[in-house]
Design a protein around this motif. Sequence first.
Motif, PDB file in Angstrom:
ATOM      1  N   MET A   1       9.172 -46.320  79.198  1.00  0.00           N
ATOM      2  CA  MET A   1       9.125 -45.402  78.062  1.00  0.00           C
ATOM      3  C   MET A   1      10.113 -45.895  76.999  1.00  0.00           C
ATOM      4  N   THR A   2       9.685 -45.934  75.748  1.00  0.00           N
ATOM      5  CA  THR A   2      10.556 -46.407  74.684  1.00  0.00           C
ATOM      6  C   THR A   2      11.449 -45.276  74.181  1.00  0.00           C
ATOM      7  N   GLU A   3      12.628 -45.670  73.803  1.00  0.00           N
ATOM      8  CA  GLU A   3      13.614 -44.713  73.293  1.00  0.00           C
ATOM      9  C   GLU A   3      13.286 -44.395  71.835  1.00  0.00           C
ATOM     10  N   ALA A   4      13.449 -43.139  71.450  1.00  0.00           N
ATOM     11  CA  ALA A   4      13.160 -42.732  70.074  1.00  0.00           C
ATOM     12  C   ALA A   4      14.198 -43.346  69.134  1.00  0.00           C
ATOM     13  N   LEU A   5      13.703 -43.958  68.099  1.00  0.00           N
ATOM     14  CA  LEU A   5      14.591 -44.570  67.112  1.00  0.00           C
ATOM     15  C   LEU A   5      15.197 -43.506  66.212  1.00  0.00           C
ATOM     16  N   PRO A   6      16.409 -43.747  65.719  1.00  0.00           N
ATOM     17  CA  PRO A   6      16.989 -42.810  64.747  1.00  0.00           C
ATOM     18  C   PRO A   6      16.117 -42.749  63.496  1.00  0.00           C
ATOM     19  N   GLU A   7      16.142 -41.587  62.874  1.00  0.00           N
ATOM     20  CA  GLU A   7      15.317 -41.354  61.691  1.00  0.00           C
ATOM     21  C   GLU A   7      15.549 -42.402  60.604  1.00  0.00           C
ATOM     22  N   SER A   8      16.804 -42.734  60.334  1.00  0.00           N
ATOM     23  CA  SER A   8      17.115 -43.693  59.265  1.00  0.00           C
ATOM     24  C   SER A   8      16.490 -45.055  59.544  1.00  0.00           C
ATOM     25  N   GLU A   9      16.471 -45.443  60.823  1.00  0.00           N
ATOM     26  CA  GLU A   9      15.861 -46.720  61.191  1.00  0.00           C
ATOM     27  C   GLU A   9      14.346 -46.682  61.002  1.00  0.00           C
ATOM     28  N   LEU A  10      13.734 -45.562  61.363  1.00  0.00           N
ATOM     29  CA  LEU A  10      12.285 -45.407  61.182  1.00  0.00           C
ATOM     30  C   LEU A  10      11.911 -45.478  59.700  1.00  0.00           C
ATOM     31  N   VAL A  11      12.689 -44.803  58.865  1.00  0.00           N
ATOM     32  CA  VAL A  11      12.413 -44.808  57.426  1.00  0.00           C
ATOM     33  C   VAL A  11      12.537 -46.227  56.876  1.00  0.00           C
ATOM     34  N   ALA A  12      13.590 -46.931  57.268  1.00  0.00           N
ATOM     35  CA  ALA A  12      13.785 -48.310  56.795  1.00  0.00           C
ATOM     36  C   ALA A  12      12.612 -49.197  57.235  1.00  0.00           C
ATOM     37  N   ARG A  13      12.174 -49.045  58.467  1.00  0.00           N
ATOM     38  CA  ARG A  13      11.022 -49.820  58.953  1.00  0.00           C
ATOM     39  C   ARG A  13       9.758 -49.479  58.178  1.00  0.00           C
ATOM     40  N   ALA A  14       9.547 -48.184  57.957  1.00  0.00           N
ATOM     41  CA  ALA A  14       8.333 -47.731  57.267  1.00  0.00           C
ATOM     42  C   ALA A  14       8.289 -48.236  55.831  1.00  0.00           C
ATOM     43  N   LYS A  15       9.432 -48.415  55.210  1.00  0.00           N
ATOM     44  CA  LYS A  15       9.461 -48.952  53.843  1.00  0.00           C
ATOM     45  C   LYS A  15       8.967 -50.393  53.809  1.00  0.00           C
ATOM     46  N   GLU A  16       9.194 -51.124  54.898  1.00  0.00           N
ATOM     47  CA  GLU A  16       8.778 -52.518  54.978  1.00  0.00           C
ATOM     48  C   GLU A  16       7.378 -52.674  55.570  1.00  0.00           C
ATOM     49  N   ASP A  17       7.035 -51.762  56.477  1.00  0.00           N
ATOM     50  CA  ASP A  17       5.770 -51.865  57.202  1.00  0.00           C
ATOM     51  C   ASP A  17       5.109 -50.485  57.256  1.00  0.00           C
ATOM     52  N   PRO A  18       4.073 -50.268  56.426  1.00  0.00           N
ATOM     53  CA  PRO A  18       3.413 -48.950  56.404  1.00  0.00           C
ATOM     54  C   PRO A  18       2.914 -48.487  57.764  1.00  0.00           C
ATOM     55  N   ASP A  19       2.604 -49.426  58.681  1.00  0.00           N
ATOM     56  CA  ASP A  19       2.168 -49.023  60.018  1.00  0.00           C
ATOM     57  C   ASP A  19       3.278 -48.285  60.768  1.00  0.00           C
ATOM     58  N   PHE A  21       5.133 -46.144  59.569  1.00  0.00           N
ATOM     59  CA  PHE A  21       5.165 -44.766  59.072  1.00  0.00           C
ATOM     60  C   PHE A  21       4.546 -43.815  60.093  1.00  0.00           C
ATOM     61  N   GLY A  22       3.672 -44.323  60.929  1.00  0.00           N
ATOM     62  CA  GLY A  22       3.019 -43.501  61.950  1.00  0.00           C
ATOM     63  C   GLY A  22       4.000 -42.795  62.866  1.00  0.00           C
ATOM     64  N   GLN A  23       5.118 -43.426  63.149  1.00  0.00           N
ATOM     65  CA  GLN A  23       6.119 -42.785  64.002  1.00  0.00           C
ATOM     66  C   GLN A  23       6.768 -41.600  63.299  1.00  0.00           C
ATOM     67  N   LEU A  24       6.996 -41.738  61.995  1.00  0.00           N
ATOM     68  CA  LEU A  24       7.526 -40.602  61.228  1.00  0.00           C
ATOM     69  C   LEU A  24       6.487 -39.484  61.180  1.00  0.00           C
ATOM     70  N   TYR A  25       5.245 -39.877  60.999  1.00  0.00           N
ATOM     71  CA  TYR A  25       4.159 -38.901  60.985  1.00  0.00           C
ATOM     72  C   TYR A  25       4.132 -38.123  62.304  1.00  0.00           C
ATOM     73  N   GLU A  26       4.145 -38.831  63.414  1.00  0.00           N
ATOM     74  CA  GLU A  26       4.097 -38.186  64.726  1.00  0.00           C
ATOM     75  C   GLU A  26       5.285 -37.247  64.936  1.00  0.00           C
ATOM     76  N   ARG A  27       6.430 -37.626  64.416  1.00  0.00           N
ATOM     77  CA  ARG A  27       7.641 -36.830  64.602  1.00  0.00           C
ATOM     78  C   ARG A  27       7.577 -35.503  63.839  1.00  0.00           C
ATOM     79  N   TYR A  28       6.910 -35.496  62.670  1.00  0.00           N
ATOM     80  CA  TYR A  28       6.986 -34.325  61.791  1.00  0.00           C
ATOM     81  C   TYR A  28       5.664 -33.614  61.504  1.00  0.00           C
ATOM     82  N   VAL A  29       4.547 -34.145  61.933  1.00  0.00           N
ATOM     83  CA  VAL A  29       3.254 -33.581  61.542  1.00  0.00           C
ATOM     84  C   VAL A  29       3.097 -32.136  62.010  1.00  0.00           C
ATOM     85  N   ASP A  30       3.515 -31.818  63.216  1.00  0.00           N
ATOM     86  CA  ASP A  30       3.346 -30.442  63.703  1.00  0.00           C
ATOM     87  C   ASP A  30       4.183 -29.451  62.904  1.00  0.00           C
TER      88      ASP A  30
END
Length: 175
Positions: A1-19, A21-30
């Motif tokens: 099981m993968t460890e959840a990345l900190p939000e700031s790291e996810l945002v930085a990744r999503a800025k470079e790689d739109p794919d 962004f899916g992790q941010l989506y999954e975290r907040y969609v509900d």
Amino acid sequence: MTEALPESELVARAKEDPDAFGQLYERYVDKIFNYMYYRTGNHHDAEDLTARTFYQALKHLHRYQDRGFPFSAWLYRIAHNLMANWHRDRSRRQVIPLDEIALATQRSDPEDSIELQDEQRLLLRLIRRMPDDRQQLLILKFVQLMSNQEIAQVMGRSEGAIKSLYHRTLLSLRD
């Protein structure tokens, strides 16, 4: 099981790689969907507005700057702006259908249940008549279970202003 990345790291990744962004989506969609649902009163509009929120977030992610507030506060701001446009475009307010809300009750007596449902209907009608900022406050406080500090970040106000608005809102409901 993968460890959840900190939000700031996810945002930085999503800025470079739109794919990413899916992790941010999954975290907040509900959470965003629930917010939209309680503001619109129906699943279809809530789904549509939730999708628009994440589309706008992805489209403008390059503009996001970490200013000490959680990324979710930025998402709620986008959601709030879309909600304001939705209300303005429709110039109507829907009542939340109570049969779609799971209203938990500890009472077993049918008369008590009916009385409770009547009280809940009245309360929801009163809330739907309140100004948008008060509706938003109540949803964030009692549906999203946010602290006053988190609500202040989402609504762009001080924590003191949120406490004051909360107090005035409760007095208004009581009256």
